[in-house]
Scaffold this motif. Structure first.
Motif, mmCIF file in Angstrom:
data_model
loop_
_atom_site.group_PDB
_atom_site.id
_atom_site.type_symbol
_atom_site.label_atom_id
_atom_site.label_comp_id
_atom_site.label_asym_id
_atom_site.label_seq_id
_atom_site.Cartn_x
_atom_site.Cartn_y
_atom_site.Cartn_z
ATOM 1 N N PHE A 129 75.824 -12.379 -29.402
ATOM 2 C CA PHE A 129 74.647 -13.205 -29.122
ATOM 3 C C PHE A 129 73.999 -12.830 -27.781
ATOM 4 C CE2 PHE A 129 72.923 -17.089 -27.049
ATOM 5 C CZ PHE A 129 71.819 -17.258 -27.859
ATOM 6 N N ILE A 130 74.826 -12.799 -26.737
ATOM 7 C CA ILE A 130 74.273 -12.563 -25.383
ATOM 8 C C ILE A 130 73.589 -11.195 -25.282
ATOM 9 C CG2 ILE A 130 74.885 -12.244 -22.933
ATOM 10 C CD1 ILE A 130 76.921 -14.548 -23.346
ATOM 11 N N PRO A 131 74.269 -10.092 -25.652
ATOM 12 C CA PRO A 131 73.557 -8.809 -25.521
ATOM 13 C C PRO A 131 72.308 -8.722 -26.388
ATOM 14 C CG PRO A 131 75.645 -8.521 -26.687
ATOM 15 C CD PRO A 131 75.651 -9.900 -26.122
ATOM 16 N N PHE A 132 72.378 -9.290 -27.583
ATOM 17 C CA PHE A 132 71.215 -9.185 -28.468
ATOM 18 C C PHE A 132 70.007 -9.919 -27.890
ATOM 19 C CE2 PHE A 132 68.552 -10.105 -32.173
ATOM 20 C CZ PHE A 132 68.501 -8.850 -32.756
ATOM 21 N N ILE A 133 70.277 -11.042 -27.236
ATOM 22 C CA ILE A 133 69.189 -11.836 -26.671
ATOM 23 C C ILE A 133 68.717 -11.269 -25.323
ATOM 24 C CG2 ILE A 133 68.646 -14.134 -25.688
ATOM 25 C CD1 ILE A 133 68.790 -14.106 -28.720
ATOM 26 N N VAL A 134 69.639 -10.698 -24.566
ATOM 27 C CA VAL A 134 69.343 -10.315 -23.172
ATOM 28 C C VAL A 134 68.815 -8.883 -23.030
ATOM 29 C CG1 VAL A 134 70.468 -9.828 -20.953
ATOM 30 C CG2 VAL A 134 70.906 -11.989 -22.123
ATOM 31 N N ILE A 135 69.375 -7.969 -23.829
ATOM 32 C CA ILE A 135 69.073 -6.547 -23.596
ATOM 33 C C ILE A 135 67.574 -6.232 -23.717
ATOM 34 C CG2 ILE A 135 69.344 -4.229 -24.591
ATOM 35 C CD1 ILE A 135 72.302 -4.895 -25.007
ATOM 36 N N ALA A 136 66.940 -6.683 -24.804
ATOM 37 C CA ALA A 136 65.530 -6.317 -25.010
ATOM 38 C C ALA A 136 64.626 -6.853 -23.885
ATOM 39 C CB ALA A 136 65.040 -6.777 -26.381
ATOM 40 N N PRO A 137 64.759 -8.132 -23.485
ATOM 41 C CA PRO A 137 63.941 -8.586 -22.339
ATOM 42 C C PRO A 137 64.215 -7.785 -21.065
ATOM 43 C CG PRO A 137 64.798 -10.481 -23.519
ATOM 44 C CD PRO A 137 65.466 -9.267 -24.100
ATOM 45 N N LEU A 138 65.484 -7.382 -20.864
ATOM 46 C CA LEU A 138 65.803 -6.569 -19.685
ATOM 47 C C LEU A 138 65.092 -5.214 -19.764
ATOM 48 C CD1 LEU A 138 67.553 -6.067 -17.107
ATOM 49 C CD2 LEU A 138 69.297 -5.125 -18.634
ATOM 50 N N PHE A 187 80.215 -3.072 -23.275
ATOM 51 C CA PHE A 187 81.041 -4.146 -22.710
ATOM 52 C C PHE A 187 81.416 -5.153 -23.799
ATOM 53 C CE2 PHE A 187 81.307 -8.376 -20.799
ATOM 54 C CZ PHE A 187 82.317 -8.184 -19.870
ATOM 55 N N PHE A 188 80.471 -5.494 -24.629
ATOM 56 C CA PHE A 188 80.721 -6.498 -25.664
ATOM 57 C C PHE A 188 81.480 -5.907 -26.856
ATOM 58 C CE2 PHE A 188 77.426 -8.271 -23.061
ATOM 59 C CZ PHE A 188 77.789 -9.600 -22.964
ATOM 60 N N VAL A 189 81.304 -4.622 -27.088
ATOM 61 C CA VAL A 189 82.094 -3.952 -28.134
ATOM 62 C C VAL A 189 83.575 -3.981 -27.748
ATOM 63 C CG1 VAL A 189 82.578 -1.685 -29.174
ATOM 64 C CG2 VAL A 189 80.225 -2.504 -29.015
ATOM 65 N N LYS A 190 83.840 -3.778 -26.445
ATOM 66 C CA LYS A 190 85.235 -3.832 -25.969
ATOM 67 C C LYS A 190 85.785 -5.251 -26.096
ATOM 68 C CE LYS A 190 86.572 -1.124 -22.455
ATOM 69 N NZ LYS A 190 86.502 -0.459 -21.123
ATOM 70 N N LEU A 191 84.917 -6.224 -25.840
ATOM 71 C CA LEU A 191 85.329 -7.618 -26.049
ATOM 72 C C LEU A 191 85.681 -7.849 -27.516
ATOM 73 C CD1 LEU A 191 82.965 -10.110 -24.159
ATOM 74 C CD2 LEU A 191 85.438 -9.887 -23.947
#
Lengths: 73, 424
Positions: free
Chosen positions: B349-358, B416-420
């Motif tokens: 959830f977090i990377p999908f929501i955060v990466i594109a705006p970043l 990072f999230f793949v490792k999680l």
């Protein structure tokens, strides 16, 4: 057999497909998480995928859903 | 998550469905979609000129013989551009009239033609610069006139459709051929619609000493486009598209009218300026999202595929990533979105929501300081990332490097999230 993947409104999708009266028919086999499986009778799976996409996109709610329809592997 | 899903289905989805089914918004979206062959032909013409004229003329290539050898192709491209991008507003007003008439279930061809004629009615037939009567300045026909075209297309078609529906029409006997009957039925509504703009134009030119295009451009288009060009607007738009996709809603279908209706015209106006080698008027356009943020699809999922192949220990995710990679390269991400799955996944959830705006923030700032040129050319969305940025900016290596940097950064964040996910 075809697979419909969608996160929301699964009941709506099942209803749309199983109530279809056309050249082929869909019967709902199972729902697991986002994955809905449908048995197809009266036509090929490729045709069923095409019809299922059209049915979902023609619906007012269906057209705003993020849906993936494919032939079952 | 389950409770949230129930809330989404019962409260949010019906609202989104209403927005997604709103016929006026759909008409705008479908008008822009219908214009794809025109915009693409224009974009291909400009792109070909970039390849055979602009790039060989740069200092780092410096091959003046290439433009000379391809002068015939450059001329052909100029002709195509003149018939497509330079006439963008005319095509749009017809497409909008056609689609809106269809939405109101009245004769779409008549609706499109009435909108077209209404628009031409508002265009001054002579300008001081031309010094004669019967000329049309191309600023009234190209992308800079989009807002005026949309306004006229909308209002004229609404007048036409409402009058058609009200039955204020000439009725002919059933024995008359359908084509003749349809044309006669459209006479009164069409005439009233076109005359409305004739009167409006007269009032504006007589009392305001201006014309509709100038007024809308000054008081509507420029402030509105200015607002859309701010970084907050770009980030908010990107965030909501991501949010919709994540929760299983078709982000582009819901926000398509905003994306295409606001950032599409910016792209068209940049294309016109690019062709004329003028300063590009807009920093952020419709293609900027695809060039720098939605690489491999919304959420920069090509980076996720790379991260999984790089670090994932989960065999099922690696299989999905391998299958998804060839499609991801061409920006198709359904296999990875549903196969991993990313949709409704708490871990992603977090990377999908955060990466594109970043990524849009980085690209916006780098563009704002002038390190890369703004996106100016329409490129088919299936063009692979990095190459997309290169072509969309008219052959900017810096833009390609920026896209590559964004892709690498997104890969690191996804990693990072793949490792999680390996630990779950």
């Amino acid at each position: 057999m075809i697979v419909v993947e969608c996160g929301l409104k699964k009941d709506l999708i099942i209803n749309l497909l199983t109530s279809y009266k056309g050249e082929l028919s869909f019967s709902h086999i199972s729902t697991e998480g986002m994955i809905m499986k449908f048995e197809v009778t009266g036509g090929s799976d490729d045709l069923a995928v095409s019809i299922a996409k059209k049915l979902i996109k023609a619906d007012e709610i269906g057209r705003i859903l993020y849906v993936n329809v494919r032939v079952a592997l | 998550m389950e409770k949230f899903n129930i809330w989404m289905e019962s409260k949010f989805v019906p609202i989104a469905a209403k927005i997604g089914s709103e016929k006026h918004l759909i008409a705008i979206r479908d008008a822009f979609i219908a214009m794809m062959p025109i915009t693409m032909a224009g974009a291909i013409a400009v792109l070909l000129n970039v390849l055979v004229r602009d790039i060989p003329s740069t200092e780092w290539v410096n091959q003046p013989g290439i433009p000379a050898a391809f002068s015939w192709l450059i001329s052909i491209n100029g002709n195509v551009w003149w018939g497509t991008n330079a006439m963008f507003a005319l095509v749009l007003v017809f497409a909008l009239g056609y689609n809106l008439s269809k939405a109101y279930d009245v004769n779409p061809l008549s609706g499109g033609l009435v909108a077209f004629a209404s628009y031409i009615t508002t265009v001054p037939a002579a300008t001081a610069a031309l010094g004669g009567w019967g000329y049309v300045a191309w600023s009234y026909t190209n992308g800079t006139a989009i807002f005026t075209a949309m306004f006229v297309g909308f209002v004229s078609t609404l007048i036409f459709a409402k009058l058609m529906k009200s039955g204020f029409t000439i009725k002919l006997p059933d024995t008359v051929p359908p084509a003749v009957g349809k044309a006669f039925t459209a006479i009164i509504p069409g005439t009233i619609s076109i005359f409305t703009f004739g009167v409006l134009t007269y009032l504006l030119t007589t009392y305001a000493k201006s014309d509709l295009y100038t007024i809308i451009s000054t008081y509507v288009q420029q402030p509105f486009m200015g607002l859309s060009q701010g970084l907050p607007a770009v980030i908010i738009m990107t965030f909501f598209v991501q949010l919709f996709w994540f929760f299983g809603l078709h982000g582009s279908n819901i926000l398509g009218p905003a994306l295409d209706g606001i950032y599409g015209p910016a792209l068209t106006m940049n294309t016109a300026a690019f062709q004329l080698k003028e300063k590009l008027p807009f920093l952020w356009t419709r293609g900027s999202f695809d060039a720098y943020a939605w690489m491999g699809g919304a959420g920069c999922t090509l980076a996720l595929v790379i991260a999984i192949l790089w670090l994932s220990k989960r065999e099922e995710q690696r299989v999905v990533a391998k299958l998804s990679l060839p499609m991801g390269v061409f920006n198709i991400n359904e296999p990875v979105m549903f196969g991993i799955p990313v949709v409704l996944s708490p871990i992603y959830f977090i990377p999908f929501i955060v990466i594109a705006p970043l990524l849009v923030t980085i690209a916006y700032l780098v563009t704002a300081v002038g390190l890369v040129p703004p996106v100016a050319l329409a490129v088919p969305w299936i063009v692979p990332p990095v190459l997309y940025a290169f072509l969309a900016t008219g052959g900017s290596l810096a833009a390609a490097l920026l896209a590559l940097f964004n892709l690498a950064l997104a890969t690191l964040i996804w990693a990072f999230f793949v490792k999680l996910a390996n630990k779950v």
